[in-house]
Design a protein around this motif. Structure first.
Motif, mmCIF file in Angstrom:
data_model
loop_
_atom_site.group_PDB
_atom_site.id
_atom_site.type_symbol
_atom_site.label_atom_id
_atom_site.label_comp_id
_atom_site.label_asym_id
_atom_site.label_seq_id
_atom_site.Cartn_x
_atom_site.Cartn_y
_atom_site.Cartn_z
ATOM 1 N N SER A 31 4.192 44.129 36.547
ATOM 2 C CA SER A 31 4.311 45.585 36.467
ATOM 3 C C SER A 31 5.019 46.176 37.691
ATOM 4 N N LEU A 32 5.224 45.354 38.730
ATOM 5 C CA LEU A 32 5.787 45.874 39.981
ATOM 6 C C LEU A 32 7.301 46.002 39.932
ATOM 7 N N VAL A 81 6.305 43.938 52.401
ATOM 8 C CA VAL A 81 5.425 43.478 51.327
ATOM 9 C C VAL A 81 4.329 44.503 51.044
ATOM 10 N N SER A 82 3.873 45.176 52.086
ATOM 11 C CA SER A 82 2.762 46.129 51.922
ATOM 12 C C SER A 82 3.145 47.329 51.058
ATOM 13 N N GLU A 83 4.443 47.572 50.890
ATOM 14 C CA GLU A 83 4.883 48.667 50.017
ATOM 15 C C GLU A 83 4.562 48.364 48.554
ATOM 16 N N LEU A 84 4.576 47.071 48.211
ATOM 17 C CA LEU A 84 4.321 46.653 46.823
ATOM 18 C C LEU A 84 2.865 46.264 46.580
ATOM 19 N N LYS A 107 8.817 21.583 47.488
ATOM 20 C CA LYS A 107 7.802 22.278 46.685
ATOM 21 C C LYS A 107 7.015 23.241 47.571
ATOM 22 N N VAL A 108 6.788 24.448 47.054
ATOM 23 C CA VAL A 108 5.974 25.435 47.763
ATOM 24 C C VAL A 108 4.879 25.938 46.837
ATOM 25 N N ILE A 109 3.665 26.046 47.363
ATOM 26 C CA ILE A 109 2.600 26.743 46.656
ATOM 27 C C ILE A 109 2.465 28.094 47.354
ATOM 28 N N PRO A 110 3.019 29.153 46.750
ATOM 29 C CA PRO A 110 3.160 30.420 47.475
ATOM 30 C C PRO A 110 1.872 31.234 47.538
ATOM 31 N N MET A 111 1.847 32.151 48.504
ATOM 32 C CA MET A 111 0.712 33.054 48.663
ATOM 33 C C MET A 111 0.767 34.161 47.604
ATOM 34 N N PHE A 112 1.979 34.525 47.199
ATOM 35 C CA PHE A 112 2.200 35.512 46.137
ATOM 36 C C PHE A 112 2.986 34.874 44.999
ATOM 37 N N PRO A 113 2.840 35.367 43.770
ATOM 38 C CA PRO A 113 3.664 34.856 42.661
ATOM 39 C C PRO A 113 5.150 34.941 43.004
ATOM 40 N N GLU A 114 5.940 34.038 42.433
ATOM 41 C CA GLU A 114 7.362 33.927 42.793
ATOM 42 C C GLU A 114 8.150 35.196 42.501
ATOM 43 N N LYS A 115 7.720 35.985 41.535
ATOM 44 C CA LYS A 115 8.415 37.256 41.270
ATOM 45 C C LYS A 115 8.415 38.137 42.516
ATOM 46 N N ILE A 116 7.348 38.017 43.316
ATOM 47 C CA ILE A 116 7.251 38.789 44.559
ATOM 48 C C ILE A 116 7.918 38.035 45.711
ATOM 49 N N SER A 117 7.509 36.757 45.905
ATOM 50 C CA SER A 117 7.959 36.005 47.085
ATOM 51 C C SER A 117 9.439 35.642 47.030
ATOM 52 N N ASN A 118 9.955 35.344 45.832
ATOM 53 C CA ASN A 118 11.349 34.898 45.721
ATOM 54 C C ASN A 118 12.286 35.963 45.169
ATOM 55 N N ASP A 119 11.714 37.115 44.792
ATOM 56 C CA ASP A 119 12.558 38.137 44.174
ATOM 57 C C ASP A 119 12.343 39.511 44.800
ATOM 58 N N LEU A 120 11.287 40.220 44.402
ATOM 59 C CA LEU A 120 11.134 41.623 44.789
ATOM 60 C C LEU A 120 11.077 41.843 46.297
ATOM 61 N N CYS A 121 10.422 40.921 47.020
ATOM 62 C CA CYS A 121 10.294 41.082 48.477
ATOM 63 C C CYS A 121 11.292 40.240 49.250
#
Length: 490
Positions: A31-32, A81-84, A107-121
């Protein structure tokens, strides 16, 4: 299932690592979308670039530097990141539970879903991104004159790698974008000054490079090697350190404390043990005024020794781990009184907390924080960081063990990397991993462990085994799932 997948699954299970996202987290992330507030400073025309490793996918910092007749102006832009991510949202709670992204080879196990870590942020090239900026002014000697934080919007002009930047700086005529080149060249000049100041304050310079695994196209482990370290690495490191110092001081000024990255002084007993070992390798055992003077002298002594790597690992092992705290203890390794982690909110939760505190200041709504509760959270986050680092090491060790199975029966050169009452841990040359020679395989004598001197000594012959000693061994067996390697001396 190949060895990579088997190893990854085992390490995840052994460490109880969360790899899936709840429906609430997924729905919330979908939804972000980025919104660009008009109150933010528009920096889209400035020539920010990201500089990372070849395999990086989350770009959380970008830099831009200008040199004038009397000053350097360095802008470090960090993904906002805090904006989202709203506090106490499903995404926020999941990130707090994870504490950090966990990095394995490929391989990475991210703290945030990839939509956030690799895209939006992620500060992807030519895409508008919200950022929190630390703008610093230095004089031409590298002395910081002032700094300011503000919210902004940037468009990174290029995704660069350390190798690429290094080549550009070495061959100045081969890069077409004059604006980016001028920024990189200015940053190079500034960082040379910052490194001189770093050396003057006696920050520790321990050359400990983590080995890297290389995989072929089928995903099979091909080789292990130590990566090269370039000046371009130092350019980013010093930029981030400068911003982290400012973040620590800024938050402390308004809240009375900060989220510090602390590194305590080494314990006296460990330093004495270290000094005793080095004295056997020709180190002068004169009196030293403080731990810093001793450690600095030991590092200097190790540089010209064939046991340099062993010595520097021992120095590292003698020191305490860096952790997060609200207590201003200082950072021994960097020789800084006030230091925080501000520059990686995509992959480190303490950085995200600090961002929120800074933005509260900027927006004029500072709130009371329960320091005891925050200290408890930071203790948990330090533990999660340790677990992540341990899992990464286990992964590498297990994959190397699978590779070593092909060489059972072969002889190798090793050096003693650790000693216990049950035997010698010997690091295998070019594999960066230790196997065990059990004390029962040290024939023709009964060996006793001298804990204080950290050696094994033969009761009858007096023969000794010490750290750093070279031993030719035969590889007898390997148990990858247990990460165990059995060696016998030749």
């Amino acid at each position: 299932m190949n060895n990579f997948e088997k190893t990854l699954n085992q390490v995840i299970d052994d460490n109880n690592i969360s790899t899936s996202w709840s429906k609430n987290v997924i729905d919330q992330s979908l939804s972000l979308k980025n919104r660009f507030n008009q109150n933010r400073k528009d920096l889209k025309n400035e020539h920010f670039v990201t500089i990372d490793g070849e395999d990086a996918k989350d770009f959380d910092d970008a830099v831009y530097c200008e040199k004038s007749k009397s000053t350097f102006k360095l802008k470090v832009a960090i993904a906002d990141v805090s904006e989202l991510i709203a506090e106490n949202s499903y995404l926020d709670k999941e990130a707090l539970n994870r504490g950090t992204s966990i990095y394995f080879p490929s391989k990475v196990i991210p703290m945030f879903p990839e939509k956030i870590s690799n895209d939006l942020c992620s500060l992807k090239p030519n895409e508008a991104r919200n950022v929190l900026v630390c703008e610093m002014i230095f004089d031409l000697k590298g002395e910081m004159l002032s700094y300011v934080f503000f919210e902004g919007v940037i468009e990174s002009k290029k995704r660069m790698t350390y190798n690429e930047v290094e080549k550009i700086l070495l061959d100045e005529h081969n890069f077409q974008d004059e604006n980016i080149f001028n920024s990189l060249n200015s940053l190079r000049s500034l960082v040379k000054k910052l490194l001189a100041k770093r050396s003057k304050r006696n920050a520790l310079e321990i050359e400990n490079v983590e080995p890297v695994l290389k995989f072929n196209q089928d995903g099979d482990f091909e080789k292990i090697y130590e990566p090269k370290r370039f000046f371009s690495h130092k350019m980013i490191e010093e930029s981030m350190i400068a911003a982290n110092i400012c973040a620590s001081q800024y938050v402390e000024k308004y809240y009375g404390f900060s989220i510090y990255r602390v590194h305590e002084n080494p314990e006296h007993l460990k330093l004495e043990s270290l000094k005793n070992f080095f004295s056997l390798k020709g180190f002068s055992s004169k009196k030293f005024h403080d731990p810093l003077e001793l450690i600095t002298s030991l590092i200097e002594h190790s540089r010209n020794s064939e046991l340099k790597k062993v010595m520097q690992v021992l120095i590292l092992q003698s020191m305490k781990r860096a952790e997060y705290s609200t207590k201003k203890i200082g950072h021994f390794g960097l020789q800084l009184e006030s230091y925080s982690h501000f520059t990686s909110p995509i992959r480190r939760y303490p950085d995200l907390i600090l961002h929120r505190m800074i933005k509260k200041i900027l927006r004029g709504n500072i709130f009371d924080i329960n320091q005891e509760e925050l200290e408890s959270d930071l203790n948990d986050l330090s533990s999660l960081e340790r677990k992540a680092e341990s899992a990464s090491r286990q992964f590498i060790q297990q994959l190397v063990c699978y590779q070593l199975r092909e060489f059972i029966g072969d002889d190798f050169d090793t050096h003693v990397a650790g000693i216990a009452d049950f035997g010698l841990f010997c690091e295998i040359e070019n594999f960066y991993i230790s196997g065990l020679i059990h004390v029962s395989d040290l024939k023709k004598d009964r060996y006793i462990f001298d804990k204080q001197a950290n050696l094994l000594k033969g009761k009858r012959t007096g023969r000794t085994f010490r750290i750093g000693q070279k031993i030719r061994v035969k590889l007898v067996n390997v148990f990858p799932e247990e990460r165990k390697i059995v060696l016998i001396p030749q």
